[in-house]
Scaffold this motif. Structure first.
Motif, PDB file in Angstrom:
ATOM      1  N   TYR A   1      36.116  19.376  23.444  1.00 32.14           N
ATOM      2  CA  TYR A   1      36.124  19.523  24.893  1.00 32.14           C
ATOM      3  C   TYR A   1      37.339  19.214  25.598  1.00 32.14           C
ATOM      4  N   GLY A   2      38.434  18.562  25.096  1.00 34.54           N
ATOM      5  CA  GLY A   2      39.727  18.526  25.625  1.00 34.54           C
ATOM      6  C   GLY A   2      40.386  19.836  25.697  1.00 34.54           C
ATOM      7  N   LEU A   3      40.279  20.626  24.567  1.00 35.73           N
ATOM      8  CA  LEU A   3      40.855  21.995  24.359  1.00 35.73           C
ATOM      9  C   LEU A   3      40.040  22.977  25.325  1.00 35.73           C
ATOM     10  N   LEU A   4      38.711  22.750  25.547  1.00 35.75           N
ATOM     11  CA  LEU A   4      38.033  23.811  26.398  1.00 35.75           C
ATOM     12  C   LEU A   4      38.432  23.400  27.744  1.00 35.75           C
ATOM     13  N   GLU A   5      38.510  22.151  28.180  1.00 37.38           N
ATOM     14  CA  GLU A   5      38.837  21.799  29.550  1.00 37.38           C
ATOM     15  C   GLU A   5      40.192  22.581  29.710  1.00 37.38           C
ATOM     16  N   GLN A   6      41.285  22.642  28.637  1.00 32.93           N
ATOM     17  CA  GLN A   6      42.515  23.215  29.064  1.00 32.93           C
ATOM     18  C   GLN A   6      42.381  24.665  29.189  1.00 32.93           C
ATOM     19  N   VAL A   7      41.354  25.427  28.471  1.00 30.36           N
ATOM     20  CA  VAL A   7      41.015  26.757  28.675  1.00 30.36           C
ATOM     21  C   VAL A   7      40.513  27.224  29.916  1.00 30.36           C
ATOM     22  N   THR A   8      39.380  26.369  30.429  1.00 27.23           N
ATOM     23  CA  THR A   8      38.591  26.974  31.532  1.00 27.23           C
ATOM     24  C   THR A   8      38.972  25.962  32.786  1.00 27.23           C
ATOM     25  N   GLY A   9      39.584  24.983  32.580  1.00 29.36           N
ATOM     26  CA  GLY A   9      39.544  24.138  33.976  1.00 29.36           C
ATOM     27  C   GLY A   9      38.221  23.827  34.758  1.00 29.36           C
ATOM     28  N   SER A  10      37.124  23.621  33.889  1.00 30.62           N
ATOM     29  CA  SER A  10      35.894  23.546  34.639  1.00 30.62           C
ATOM     30  C   SER A  10      35.590  22.086  34.575  1.00 30.62           C
ATOM     31  N   PRO A  11      35.179  21.739  36.001  1.00 31.33           N
ATOM     32  CA  PRO A  11      34.440  20.385  35.959  1.00 31.33           C
ATOM     33  C   PRO A  11      33.205  19.929  35.407  1.00 31.33           C
ATOM     34  N   VAL A  12      32.444  21.048  35.013  1.00 27.32           N
ATOM     35  CA  VAL A  12      31.409  20.966  34.057  1.00 27.32           C
ATOM     36  C   VAL A  12      31.959  20.561  32.745  1.00 27.32           C
ATOM     37  N   VAL A  13      32.913  20.993  32.187  1.00 28.45           N
ATOM     38  CA  VAL A  13      33.424  20.596  30.882  1.00 28.45           C
ATOM     39  C   VAL A  13      33.992  19.310  30.737  1.00 28.45           C
ATOM     40  N   THR A  14      34.541  18.862  31.928  1.00 24.11           N
ATOM     41  CA  THR A  14      34.942  17.478  31.938  1.00 24.11           C
ATOM     42  C   THR A  14      33.615  16.577  32.053  1.00 24.11           C
ATOM     43  N   LEU A  15      32.819  16.849  32.739  1.00 20.77           N
ATOM     44  CA  LEU A  15      31.352  16.349  32.633  1.00 20.77           C
ATOM     45  C   LEU A  15      31.036  15.928  31.307  1.00 20.77           C
ATOM     46  N   ASN A  16      30.952  17.156  30.580  1.00 19.06           N
ATOM     47  CA  ASN A  16      30.126  16.964  29.004  1.00 19.06           C
ATOM     48  C   ASN A  16      31.227  16.157  28.357  1.00 19.06           C
ATOM     49  N   ARG A  17      32.552  16.278  28.233  1.00 17.11           N
ATOM     50  CA  ARG A  17      33.480  15.481  27.768  1.00 17.11           C
ATOM     51  C   ARG A  17      32.985  13.991  27.779  1.00 17.11           C
ATOM     52  N   ALA A  18      32.858  13.633  29.270  1.00 18.31           N
ATOM     53  CA  ALA A  18      32.603  12.206  29.450  1.00 18.31           C
ATOM     54  C   ALA A  18      31.452  11.577  28.611  1.00 18.31           C
ATOM     55  N   VAL A  19      30.589  12.320  28.099  1.00 19.34           N
ATOM     56  CA  VAL A  19      29.413  11.926  27.433  1.00 19.34           C
ATOM     57  C   VAL A  19      29.909  11.690  26.014  1.00 19.34           C
ATOM     58  N   ALA A  20      30.847  12.509  25.506  1.00 22.06           N
ATOM     59  CA  ALA A  20      31.268  12.144  24.308  1.00 22.06           C
ATOM     60  C   ALA A  20      32.489  10.899  24.364  1.00 22.06           C
ATOM     61  N   VAL A  21      32.965  10.927  25.265  1.00 21.52           N
ATOM     62  CA  VAL A  21      33.949   9.996  25.436  1.00 21.52           C
ATOM     63  C   VAL A  21      33.267   8.482  25.453  1.00 21.52           C
ATOM     64  N   ALA A  22      31.831   8.423  25.915  1.00 27.04           N
ATOM     65  CA  ALA A  22      31.006   7.201  25.905  1.00 27.04           C
ATOM     66  C   ALA A  22      30.811   6.667  24.555  1.00 27.04           C
ATOM     67  N   MET A  23      30.657   8.038  23.655  1.00 28.39           N
ATOM     68  CA  MET A  23      30.056   7.656  22.207  1.00 28.39           C
ATOM     69  C   MET A  23      31.375   7.155  21.423  1.00 28.39           C
ATOM     70  N   VAL A  24      32.691   7.412  22.118  1.00 24.58           N
ATOM     71  CA  VAL A  24      33.991   7.077  21.152  1.00 24.58           C
ATOM     72  C   VAL A  24      34.354   5.650  21.719  1.00 24.58           C
ATOM     73  N   ASP A  25      34.890   5.768  23.188  1.00 24.83           N
ATOM     74  CA  ASP A  25      35.284   4.473  23.861  1.00 24.83           C
ATOM     75  C   ASP A  25      34.431   3.801  24.613  1.00 24.83           C
ATOM     76  N   GLY A  26      33.258   4.152  24.840  1.00 31.37           N
ATOM     77  CA  GLY A  26      32.317   3.300  25.503  1.00 31.37           C
ATOM     78  C   GLY A  26      32.059   3.822  27.083  1.00 31.37           C
ATOM     79  N   PRO A  27      30.816   3.372  27.472  1.00 27.77           N
ATOM     80  CA  PRO A  27      30.315   4.064  28.876  1.00 27.77           C
ATOM     81  C   PRO A  27      31.682   3.728  30.061  1.00 27.77           C
ATOM     82  N   LEU A  28      32.279   2.632  30.175  1.00 30.01           N
ATOM     83  CA  LEU A  28      33.122   2.524  31.315  1.00 30.01           C
ATOM     84  C   LEU A  28      34.362   3.366  31.430  1.00 30.01           C
ATOM     85  N   ALA A  29      34.673   3.608  30.016  1.00 31.63           N
ATOM     86  CA  ALA A  29      35.687   4.733  29.903  1.00 31.63           C
ATOM     87  C   ALA A  29      35.378   6.024  30.395  1.00 31.63           C
ATOM     88  N   ALA A  30      34.049   6.471  30.027  1.00 33.15           N
ATOM     89  CA  ALA A  30      33.463   7.631  30.208  1.00 33.15           C
ATOM     90  C   ALA A  30      33.068   7.776  31.761  1.00 33.15           C
TER      91      ALA A  30
END
Length: 421
Positions: A311-340
């Motif tokens: 998702y980080g790579l996709l964010e760089q390619v597209t600059g889309s805020p929707v991609v950022t939102l999707n990355r947040a869900v993945a961040v929650a699974m790795v670093d917890g909901p507060l980081a997300a």
């Protein structure tokens, strides 16, 4: 077994070929497309009664050409063109081996069209659907859809572009436009913008069929293969995305044994082929994310760190805020909901008024134990959702967060201990 699906499939496959032949020979994409629609309708009524003709494509070419003559004869201002048409001898059999399907698709996805117009025209000219069928699929009146398609063809006519394959220098740009249209068409089928059902499989499957056409015609186009891989890897999950009542089943709770293993395997193979071609684009990255989910036999085995990276790579390619939102869900699974939540809040200025942003933030607040705030966000998301299945799911989650937990019985306490242990 009924022959209707076979006939329907044949007419859909022939539709863009016949539009291409008639457009190229008569030099009028607009009128040719109308005439072919009439021919397809006649064929759908007559062939089940009279039997399949020996040369179905030639039959359709003749029928469309004659319809074109009738259309032009009724227009007194087109006498010169009528004479040209009458002088042309419609052959008894069609000797043309060339398939213009990709040319028709690229014409329908003309850069001057809005995505909604391009999708509608593509479904009619390339998909062979009637205006009424397209209108039903998008839940709009038939007259509204007819006007949309008519305006789309008028826009193409006004552009002055002839009916032909774009030059080598223009082809890549036109393919990008076509893939974007097919991507939007698939998304509308995968999760409908509005209506009672979560997904409309007839649209997502048609997007897959048309993307196969692109891949067959441009086999070295990596993003075309990437898009087809993405579609297959997502569509494979369709049987598990809703329950018997049509209610949404979140990805972690889906029965993965119900997923289409054949589609998954084909999608993974296509992704490997696309990646081997070199440059990695948006659709390949999305397909890689879908593949990471599909490779996991259970939700717990998902490689979330890999998904965060992709998702980080996709964010760089597209600059889309929707991609950022999707990355947040993945961040929650790795670093917890507060980081997300911190990630989600970075796009509040662009997405804060959408049901998707509120739904993700509500999910993260729930994970963080902020049940009251989560219920408020999920209720707000439900109020903005236009798909009934999504709205029911979000409202149900909000209501569950507000309900006090049932008192623990001896049996439930034992179940809790067993499960947690």
């Amino acid at each position: 077994m009924s022959t209707a699906p076979t006939l329907d499939g044949l007419l859909r496959a022939l539709a863009p070929q016949v539009v291409g032949i008639v457009s190229r020979r008569f030099g009028d994409f607009d009128s040719a497309e109308d005439a072919v629609q009439e021919a397809l309708l006649t064929a759908s009524q007559r062939w089940p009664v009279d039997g399949l003709p020996d040369e179905p494509r030639a039959w359709l070419v003749r029928a469309a050409s004659r319809r074109l003559v009738d259309l032009w004869r009724s227009d007194g201002s087109r006498r010169e063109r009528e004479a040209r048409v009458v002088a042309w001898d419609v052959p008894a059999s069609d000797p043309v081996d060339r398939d213009d399907s990709l040319t028709v698709l690229l014409m329908c996805c003309h850069p001057s069209l809005t995505p909604a117009s391009a999708i509608s025209l593509t479904l009619r000219a390339v998909g062979g659907l009637t205006t009424a069928e397209i209108a039903r699929a998008f839940l709009v009146p038939e007259a509204t859809m007819a006007q949309r398609i008519s305006r789309a063809k008028a826009t193409i006519r006004a552009s002055g572009d002839p009916f032909r394959m774009p030059s080598a220098t223009d082809l890549d740009a036109r393919l990008v436009s076509a893939l974007h249209v097919l991507y939007l068409l698939f998304n509308e089928g995968y999760t409908g913008t509005r209506g009672a059902d979560l997904q409309r499989v007839e649209l997502s499957r048609e997007a897959i069929r048309l993307t196969r056409l692109v891949v067959a015609a441009a086999p070295s186009h990596a993003e075309g293969m990437g898009l087809l891989a993405l579609m297959l890897l997502l569509e494979a999950r369709s049987p598990g995305r809703t329950d018997d009542r049509g209610d949404l089943v979140p990805l972690p709770q889906q029965d993965r044994s119900s997923w289409d293993a054949g589609m998954v395997a084909e999608g993974l193979a296509l992704l490997d082929r696309a990646t081997a071609l070199g440059a990695v684009g948006e659709y390949q990255l999305q397909a890689a994310i879908a593949a990471t989910h599909d490779r996991a036999s259970t939700a717990d085995q998902t490689d979330w760190r890999e998904i965060v990276t992709l998702y980080g790579l996709l964010e760089q390619v597209t600059g889309s805020p929707v991609v950022t939102l999707n990355r947040a869900v993945a961040v929650a699974m790795v670093d917890g909901p507060l980081a997300a939540i911190e990630v989600v809040d970075t796009v509040e200025d662009r997405l804060g008024g959408t049901h998707r942003w509120l739904a993700v933030r509500g999910q993260l607040l729930e994970m963080a134990g902020e049940t009251a705030a989560a219920a408020v966000a999920l209720d707000a998301a439900a109020g903005l959702a236009t798909n009934d299945a999504e709205r029911r799911h979000l409202s149900g989650r909000a209501a569950a967060l507000r309900s006090p937990p049932p008192p623990l019985t001896r049996q439930s306490r034992e179940h809790s201990v067993t499960r947690d242990g």
